[in-house]
Design a protein around this motif. Structure first.
Motif, mmCIF file in Angstrom:
data_model
loop_
_atom_site.group_PDB
_atom_site.id
_atom_site.type_symbol
_atom_site.label_atom_id
_atom_site.label_comp_id
_atom_site.label_asym_id
_atom_site.label_seq_id
_atom_site.Cartn_x
_atom_site.Cartn_y
_atom_site.Cartn_z
ATOM 1 N N GLY A 128 0.825 -1.199 0.000
ATOM 2 C CA GLY A 128 0.000 0.000 0.000
ATOM 3 C C GLY A 128 0.852 1.238 0.000
ATOM 4 O O GLY A 128 2.043 1.196 -0.287
ATOM 5 N N ILE A 129 0.223 2.349 0.360
ATOM 6 C CA ILE A 129 0.919 3.626 0.401
ATOM 7 C C ILE A 129 0.536 4.340 1.696
ATOM 8 O O ILE A 129 -0.629 4.339 2.096
ATOM 9 N N PHE A 130 1.530 4.880 2.376
ATOM 10 C CA PHE A 130 1.302 5.641 3.605
ATOM 11 C C PHE A 130 1.546 7.100 3.277
ATOM 12 O O PHE A 130 2.647 7.477 2.880
ATOM 13 N N THR A 131 0.507 7.907 3.436
ATOM 14 C CA THR A 131 0.576 9.310 3.055
ATOM 15 C C THR A 131 0.429 10.217 4.274
ATOM 16 O O THR A 131 0.059 9.763 5.359
ATOM 17 N N GLU A 132 0.689 11.491 4.045
ATOM 18 C CA GLU A 132 0.465 12.464 5.114
ATOM 19 C C GLU A 132 -0.994 12.434 5.561
ATOM 20 O O GLU A 132 -1.295 12.594 6.735
ATOM 21 N N ARG A 133 -1.899 12.196 4.623
ATOM 22 C CA ARG A 133 -3.329 12.109 4.960
ATOM 23 C C ARG A 133 -3.590 10.924 5.889
ATOM 24 O O ARG A 133 -4.369 11.034 6.828
ATOM 25 N N ASP A 134 -2.932 9.790 5.638
ATOM 26 C CA ASP A 134 -3.068 8.632 6.531
ATOM 27 C C ASP A 134 -2.552 8.972 7.930
ATOM 28 O O ASP A 134 -3.159 8.595 8.929
ATOM 29 N N LEU A 135 -1.427 9.672 7.995
ATOM 30 C CA LEU A 135 -0.872 10.074 9.282
ATOM 31 C C LEU A 135 -1.875 10.911 10.065
ATOM 32 O O LEU A 135 -2.116 10.662 11.253
ATOM 33 N N LEU A 136 -2.476 11.877 9.400
ATOM 34 C CA LEU A 136 -3.436 12.752 10.076
ATOM 35 C C LEU A 136 -4.728 12.036 10.441
ATOM 36 O O LEU A 136 -5.190 12.115 11.579
ATOM 37 N N SER A 137 -5.318 11.341 9.463
ATOM 38 C CA SER A 137 -6.660 10.798 9.662
ATOM 39 C C SER A 137 -6.716 9.452 10.388
ATOM 40 O O SER A 137 -7.718 9.138 11.024
ATOM 41 N N LYS A 138 -5.663 8.669 10.316
ATOM 42 C CA LYS A 138 -5.693 7.339 10.928
ATOM 43 C C LYS A 138 -4.838 7.224 12.193
ATOM 44 O O LYS A 138 -5.047 6.312 12.985
ATOM 45 N N VAL A 139 -3.877 8.112 12.329
ATOM 46 C CA VAL A 139 -2.943 7.995 13.451
ATOM 47 C C VAL A 139 -3.133 9.133 14.453
ATOM 48 O O VAL A 139 -3.492 8.902 15.602
ATOM 49 N N LEU A 140 -2.907 10.355 14.023
ATOM 50 C CA LEU A 140 -2.929 11.483 14.962
ATOM 51 C C LEU A 140 -4.317 11.770 15.507
ATOM 52 O O LEU A 140 -4.477 11.966 16.712
ATOM 53 N N VAL A 141 -5.332 11.795 14.656
ATOM 54 C CA VAL A 141 -6.699 12.057 15.116
ATOM 55 C C VAL A 141 -7.176 10.963 16.062
ATOM 56 O O VAL A 141 -7.894 11.224 17.021
ATOM 57 N N GLU A 142 -6.750 9.740 15.816
ATOM 58 C CA GLU A 142 -7.142 8.600 16.653
ATOM 59 C C GLU A 142 -6.215 8.429 17.855
ATOM 60 O O GLU A 142 -6.391 7.500 18.635
ATOM 61 N N ASP A 143 -5.215 9.300 17.971
ATOM 62 C CA ASP A 143 -4.277 9.283 19.094
ATOM 63 C C ASP A 143 -3.555 7.938 19.220
ATOM 64 O O ASP A 143 -3.380 7.410 20.325
ATOM 65 N N LYS A 144 -3.126 7.378 18.076
ATOM 66 C CA LYS A 144 -2.400 6.108 18.073
ATOM 67 C C LYS A 144 -0.930 6.347 18.384
ATOM 68 O O LYS A 144 -0.385 7.419 18.117
ATOM 69 N N LEU A 145 -0.279 5.356 18.928
ATOM 70 C CA LEU A 145 1.143 5.443 19.219
ATOM 71 C C LEU A 145 1.947 5.354 17.924
ATOM 72 O O LEU A 145 1.589 4.592 17.016
ATOM 73 N N LEU A 146 3.031 6.094 17.853
ATOM 74 C CA LEU A 146 3.855 6.116 16.645
ATOM 75 C C LEU A 146 4.758 4.896 16.507
ATOM 76 O O LEU A 146 5.448 4.757 15.511
ATOM 77 N N ASP A 147 4.735 3.997 17.502
ATOM 78 C CA ASP A 147 5.546 2.785 17.389
ATOM 79 C C ASP A 147 4.777 1.638 16.724
ATOM 80 O O ASP A 147 5.310 0.547 16.539
ATOM 81 N N LYS A 148 3.535 1.890 16.320
ATOM 82 C CA LYS A 148 2.734 0.876 15.614
ATOM 83 C C LYS A 148 3.316 0.633 14.222
ATOM 84 O O LYS A 148 3.993 1.485 13.663
ATOM 85 N N ARG A 149 2.994 -0.526 13.658
ATOM 86 C CA ARG A 149 3.475 -0.887 12.321
ATOM 87 C C ARG A 149 2.803 -0.022 11.253
ATOM 88 O O ARG A 149 1.587 0.107 11.240
ATOM 89 N N VAL A 150 3.603 0.533 10.368
ATOM 90 C CA VAL A 150 3.076 1.397 9.309
ATOM 91 C C VAL A 150 2.140 0.612 8.384
ATOM 92 O O VAL A 150 1.185 1.158 7.849
ATOM 93 N N GLY A 151 2.384 -0.675 8.239
ATOM 94 C CA GLY A 151 1.537 -1.509 7.393
ATOM 95 C C GLY A 151 0.096 -1.602 7.860
ATOM 96 O O GLY A 151 -0.806 -1.879 7.082
ATOM 97 N N GLU A 152 -0.138 -1.349 9.148
ATOM 98 C CA GLU A 152 -1.492 -1.397 9.693
ATOM 99 C C GLU A 152 -2.274 -0.119 9.401
ATOM 100 O O GLU A 152 -3.494 -0.096 9.530
ATOM 101 N N TYR A 153 -1.586 0.942 9.007
ATOM 102 C CA TYR A 153 -2.234 2.241 8.824
ATOM 103 C C TYR A 153 -2.082 2.808 7.417
ATOM 104 O O TYR A 153 -2.549 3.908 7.150
ATOM 105 N N CYS A 154 -1.464 2.058 6.537
ATOM 106 C CA CYS A 154 -1.327 2.543 5.161
ATOM 107 C C CYS A 154 -2.647 2.351 4.406
ATOM 108 O O CYS A 154 -3.514 1.598 4.839
ATOM 109 N N SER A 155 -2.778 3.071 3.316
ATOM 110 C CA SER A 155 -3.933 2.885 2.437
ATOM 111 C C SER A 155 -3.664 1.640 1.608
ATOM 112 O O SER A 155 -2.668 1.572 0.884
ATOM 113 N N TRP A 156 -4.532 0.663 1.731
ATOM 114 C CA TRP A 156 -4.321 -0.620 1.062
ATOM 115 C C TRP A 156 -4.546 -0.516 -0.434
ATOM 116 O O TRP A 156 -3.895 -1.193 -1.215
ATOM 117 N N PHE A 157 -5.466 0.332 -0.831
ATOM 118 C CA PHE A 157 -5.732 0.506 -2.252
ATOM 119 C C PHE A 157 -4.652 1.421 -2.814
ATOM 120 O O PHE A 157 -4.559 2.591 -2.454
#
Length: 114
Positions: free
Chosen positions: A44-73
């Motif tokens: 997939g692809i991990f974008t700045e939008r993924d960082l904002l909408s899936k990680v920071l807004v959801e208050d996720k830890l930054l040590d999580k695997r990027v593969g779990e938060y990338c856009s699969w499509f």
């Protein structure tokens, strides 16, 4: 297409941390990284939008695997596509990054606004 294609494309394996991805985005001054599996296939692809909408807004830890938060499509286009065709494809699919490939090899990325 070469004139509007960024060749500064970065990849990270899916087990890398989100923090690793953020460091790459910042260090290379890019807006996305291609996420790959251990055997090199595009996941997939991990974008700045993924960082904002899936990680920071959801208050996720930054040590999580990027593969779990990338856009699969991850839509790609073949080398040789014209800029107008790439722009239409990006608009129709509401994407801002379009990785360009040749024979499954990543060459670069076209970005919205071309």
């Amino acid at each position: 297409m070469d004139k509007v294609m960024s060749k500064r494309v970065a990849t990270l394996q899916d087990w890398a941390s989100i923090n690793d991805a953020v460091r790459v985005l910042h260090r290379r001054r890019i807006g996305s990284v291609i996420v790959t599996t251990w055997d090199g296939f595009y996941q997939g692809i991990f974008t700045e939008r993924d960082l904002l909408s899936k990680v920071l807004v959801e208050d996720k830890l930054l040590d999580k695997r990027v593969g779990e938060y990338c856009s699969w499509f991850m839509l790609t286009a073949q080398s040789g596509i014209r800029a107008r065709g790439a722009a239409k494809l990006m608009f129709a699919n509401d994407i801002k990054r379009l990785p360009i490939t040749r024979m499954a090899e990543l060459l670069g990325s076209s970005q919205q606004g071309i």
